[in-house]
Design a protein around this motif. Structure first.
Motif, PDB file in Angstrom:
ATOM      1  N   LYS A  77      37.700  28.596  63.579  1.00  0.00           N
ATOM      2  CA  LYS A  77      37.934  30.002  63.896  1.00  0.00           C
ATOM      3  C   LYS A  77      36.697  30.835  63.595  1.00  0.00           C
ATOM      4  N   ASN A  78      36.575  32.002  64.264  1.00  0.00           N
ATOM      5  CA  ASN A  78      35.448  32.884  63.983  1.00  0.00           C
ATOM      6  C   ASN A  78      35.718  33.702  62.716  1.00  0.00           C
ATOM      7  N   LEU A  79      34.717  34.490  62.298  1.00  0.00           N
ATOM      8  CA  LEU A  79      34.812  35.213  61.035  1.00  0.00           C
ATOM      9  C   LEU A  79      35.964  36.210  61.022  1.00  0.00           C
ATOM     10  N   VAL A  80      36.174  36.896  62.146  1.00  0.00           N
ATOM     11  CA  VAL A  80      37.251  37.887  62.212  1.00  0.00           C
ATOM     12  C   VAL A  80      38.606  37.194  62.073  1.00  0.00           C
ATOM     13  N   ALA A  81      38.782  36.068  62.773  1.00  0.00           N
ATOM     14  CA  ALA A  81      40.050  35.338  62.704  1.00  0.00           C
ATOM     15  C   ALA A  81      40.297  34.798  61.293  1.00  0.00           C
ATOM     16  N   LYS A  82      39.248  34.332  60.638  1.00  0.00           N
ATOM     17  CA  LYS A  82      39.386  33.820  59.275  1.00  0.00           C
ATOM     18  C   LYS A  82      39.838  34.921  58.327  1.00  0.00           C
ATOM     19  N   ASN A  83      39.223  36.071  58.441  1.00  0.00           N
ATOM     20  CA  ASN A  83      39.571  37.167  57.548  1.00  0.00           C
ATOM     21  C   ASN A  83      40.931  37.758  57.865  1.00  0.00           C
ATOM     22  N   LEU A  84      41.306  37.740  59.138  1.00  0.00           N
ATOM     23  CA  LEU A  84      42.649  38.195  59.501  1.00  0.00           C
ATOM     24  C   LEU A  84      43.693  37.255  58.901  1.00  0.00           C
ATOM     25  N   ALA A  85      43.410  35.945  58.915  1.00  0.00           N
ATOM     26  CA  ALA A  85      44.327  34.968  58.312  1.00  0.00           C
ATOM     27  C   ALA A  85      44.448  35.200  56.811  1.00  0.00           C
ATOM     28  N   LEU A  86      43.305  35.469  56.158  1.00  0.00           N
ATOM     29  CA  LEU A  86      43.322  35.737  54.724  1.00  0.00           C
ATOM     30  C   LEU A  86      44.086  37.028  54.431  1.00  0.00           C
ATOM     31  N   LEU A  87      43.870  38.049  55.256  1.00  0.00           N
ATOM     32  CA  LEU A  87      44.548  39.331  55.066  1.00  0.00           C
ATOM     33  C   LEU A  87      46.065  39.164  55.184  1.00  0.00           C
ATOM     34  N   LEU A  88      46.518  38.441  56.209  1.00  0.00           N
ATOM     35  CA  LEU A  88      47.944  38.231  56.406  1.00  0.00           C
ATOM     36  C   LEU A  88      48.546  37.426  55.253  1.00  0.00           C
ATOM     37  N   LEU A  89      47.780  36.455  54.732  1.00  0.00           N
ATOM     38  CA  LEU A  89      48.251  35.661  53.604  1.00  0.00           C
ATOM     39  C   LEU A  89      48.466  36.539  52.368  1.00  0.00           C
ATOM     40  N   VAL A  90      47.475  37.378  52.069  1.00  0.00           N
ATOM     41  CA  VAL A  90      47.565  38.226  50.885  1.00  0.00           C
ATOM     42  C   VAL A  90      48.697  39.237  51.032  1.00  0.00           C
ATOM     43  N   VAL A  91      48.810  39.850  52.216  1.00  0.00           N
ATOM     44  CA  VAL A  91      49.883  40.831  52.449  1.00  0.00           C
ATOM     45  C   VAL A  91      51.244  40.166  52.288  1.00  0.00           C
ATOM     46  N   ARG A  92      51.390  38.944  52.815  1.00  0.00           N
ATOM     47  CA  ARG A  92      52.667  38.231  52.727  1.00  0.00           C
ATOM     48  C   ARG A  92      53.013  37.875  51.291  1.00  0.00           C
ATOM     49  N   LYS A  93      51.992  37.558  50.481  1.00  0.00           N
ATOM     50  CA  LYS A  93      52.224  37.124  49.110  1.00  0.00           C
ATOM     51  C   LYS A  93      52.201  38.271  48.103  1.00  0.00           C
ATOM     52  N   PHE A  94      51.786  39.458  48.522  1.00  0.00           N
ATOM     53  CA  PHE A  94      51.590  40.543  47.561  1.00  0.00           C
ATOM     54  C   PHE A  94      52.861  40.936  46.803  1.00  0.00           C
ATOM     55  N   PRO A  95      54.037  40.970  47.439  1.00  0.00           N
ATOM     56  CA  PRO A  95      55.244  41.293  46.655  1.00  0.00           C
ATOM     57  C   PRO A  95      55.466  40.322  45.492  1.00  0.00           C
ATOM     58  N   ARG A  96      55.263  39.033  45.740  1.00  0.00           N
ATOM     59  CA  ARG A  96      55.428  38.058  44.659  1.00  0.00           C
ATOM     60  C   ARG A  96      54.315  38.174  43.637  1.00  0.00           C
ATOM     61  N   ILE A  97      53.111  38.516  44.097  1.00  0.00           N
ATOM     62  CA  ILE A  97      51.979  38.703  43.177  1.00  0.00           C
ATOM     63  C   ILE A  97      52.271  39.854  42.222  1.00  0.00           C
ATOM     64  N   ILE A  98      52.794  40.960  42.764  1.00  0.00           N
ATOM     65  CA  ILE A  98      53.150  42.111  41.925  1.00  0.00           C
ATOM     66  C   ILE A  98      54.280  41.739  40.979  1.00  0.00           C
ATOM     67  N   ALA A  99      55.293  41.051  41.497  1.00  0.00           N
ATOM     68  CA  ALA A  99      56.454  40.685  40.678  1.00  0.00           C
ATOM     69  C   ALA A  99      56.059  39.775  39.530  1.00  0.00           C
ATOM     70  N   SER A 100      55.071  38.892  39.750  1.00  0.00           N
ATOM     71  CA  SER A 100      54.670  37.947  38.709  1.00  0.00           C
ATOM     72  C   SER A 100      53.998  38.637  37.527  1.00  0.00           C
ATOM     73  N   LEU A 101      53.546  39.886  37.724  1.00  0.00           N
ATOM     74  CA  LEU A 101      52.953  40.630  36.616  1.00  0.00           C
ATOM     75  C   LEU A 101      54.006  41.051  35.600  1.00  0.00           C
ATOM     76  N   PHE A 102      55.238  41.180  36.056  1.00  0.00           N
ATOM     77  CA  PHE A 102      56.299  41.704  35.192  1.00  0.00           C
ATOM     78  C   PHE A 102      57.383  40.668  34.880  1.00  0.00           C
TER      79      PHE A 102
END
Length: 394
Positions: free
Chosen positions: A94-119
């Motif tokens: 994949k090109n750089l934009v596609a790679k970063n879009l994949a990373l962005l979607l991964l982080v957005v999808r996991k962010f609720p659990r990431i926040i929850a794991s702090l507490f």
């Protein structure tokens, strides 16, 4: 005859590492443990299934005062298991934009659990450092997306981009370029985060979340084990694994809803994990280790090397302290033998260390690029010798 399979880490974790380096570190420990004996390696490339190959690194010993000969004693054999290219190939195309879009979607999808794991109180005690890491991933991935409006401004003379649309995009571009420049200059290790870390985390996510390439990787590992069983004399197979390589090994030993193949059941005797991200994965993918078969629980011994400063390493305890493991994977039947390895005092790490991701970079601290430097290999070697997994003629 003891025979090992070396399964490295993925991406940054495997940087500049090889089975040959790993074997040389063991030779050094062998030499420190004996006198009057010289050790050397012979390297052979073997094909174990059509176009699948492995490097077989054999360690021999002979008296120092004698020359090498065909009668020298074989001490240990390492086979490497390569899976990086297979797991990475789709993402790397994949090109750089596609790679970063994949990373962005991964982080957005996991962010609720990431926040929850702090507490939420769990066995994973390093949620703060990984939250900061994921926040940087989010910023860096977003930064590339921010550059797109400035690229569109190159076409300002085209009629479609005239008027209010172009004015709006130009204003966005005025802010995105300075923001991106700031991030590249001041975010720690930003030059590698986009290329290596993005690939590592998105491919791991695809493997865990969707089983992408998991079947073929496990099939290839079965084929390598079969080759060893057929070509080595009475092999007692040891799995030496690092970072994500330990997850590959655990999948083979404790598969989901099925039994391991007979070659695994009958021949694998020892599992060694270094910097195993078990707790990290269990925290962010809570169903990944459910419904595991426990046939291997009483058949293997498990040595686990960890650092309390490593944000990914698991000590299989309910705290981040040095001590014996308190649980395992399947019904706590296969609790590992914990070996703690630190290269720095814990009290030396402060807020600056936290902000500069020292806990993340410590994941690569179990050995350095040099073959001659100290490493966690000594701990592993001594424990293997104590448990009679090394047979040394003195």
């Amino acid at each position: 005859m003891p025979t090992a399979i070396y399964i490295s880490g993925l991406g940054q974790s495997a940087n500049k590492e090889s089975v040959e380096k790993y074997a040389v570190r063991y030779i050094k420990e062998l030499e420190y443990s004996t006198s009057g004996i010289k050790y050397y390696t012979k390297v052979e490339k073997v094909y174990y299934n059509e176009d699948l190959s492995s490097l077989a690194v054999r360690i021999f010993q002979h008296p120092k005062e004698q020359l090498k000969s065909d009668k020298d004693t074989l001490v240990y054999t390492f086979y490497d298991f390569e899976y990086n290219e297979l797991l990475n190939q789709k993402f790397q195309n994949k090109n750089l934009v596609a790679k970063n879009l994949a990373l962005l979607l991964l982080v957005v999808r996991k962010f609720p659990r990431i926040i929850a794991s702090l507490f939420k109180k769990t066995t994973y005690t390093k949620g703060g450092q990984t939250f900061y890491m994921f926040l940087i991933f989010l910023i860096m991935a977003t930064a590339i997306i921010f550059l797109l409006p400035s690229i569109i401004s190159l076409f300002k003379d085209y009629p479609i981009f005239k008027g209010e649309t172009m004015c709006y995009l130009s204003k966005i571009g005025q802010f995105t370029i300075p923001i991106t420049t700031f991030l590249v200059l001041f975010i720690p290790e930003s030059s590698t985060l986009l290329t290596r870390v993005a690939a590592e985390f998105t491919t791991i996510d695809n493997y865990i979340q969707y089983g992408e390439q998991a079947q073929i990787i496990q099939g290839n590992l079965d084929a390598l084990i079969e080759y060893i069983v057929e070509n080595e004399e009475n092999p007692n197979i040891h799995l030496h694994t690092y970072s994500f390589g330990s997850i590959i090994a655990l999948d083979a030993l404790f598969p989901i809803g099925t039994e391991p193949c007979n070659n695994i059941l009958n021949n694998i005797k020892l599992l060694i994990t270094v910097g195993a991200p078990y707790e990290f994965i269990d925290n962010y993918y809570p169903n990944f280790y459910t419904d595991r078969t426990d046939k291997m629980s009483e058949k293997i011994e498990w040595i686990n090397v960890y650092s309390t400063m490593d944000a990914f390493a698991s000590n299989f305890r309910k705290d981040n302290e040095v001590g014996n493991a308190e649980y395992g994977i399947v019904k706590n039947m296969e609790v590992p033998l914990n070996l703690n390895y630190e290269i720095a005092r814990r009290e030396k790490y402060n807020l600056f260390s936290f902000l500069t991701l020292k806990h993340i970079t410590m994941h690569q601290s179990y050995w350095d690029d040099s073959k001659s430097g100290q490493s966690c290999t000594r701990l592993i070697f001594n424990k293997m010798k104590e448990l009679n997994y090394f047979s040394i003629t003195t």
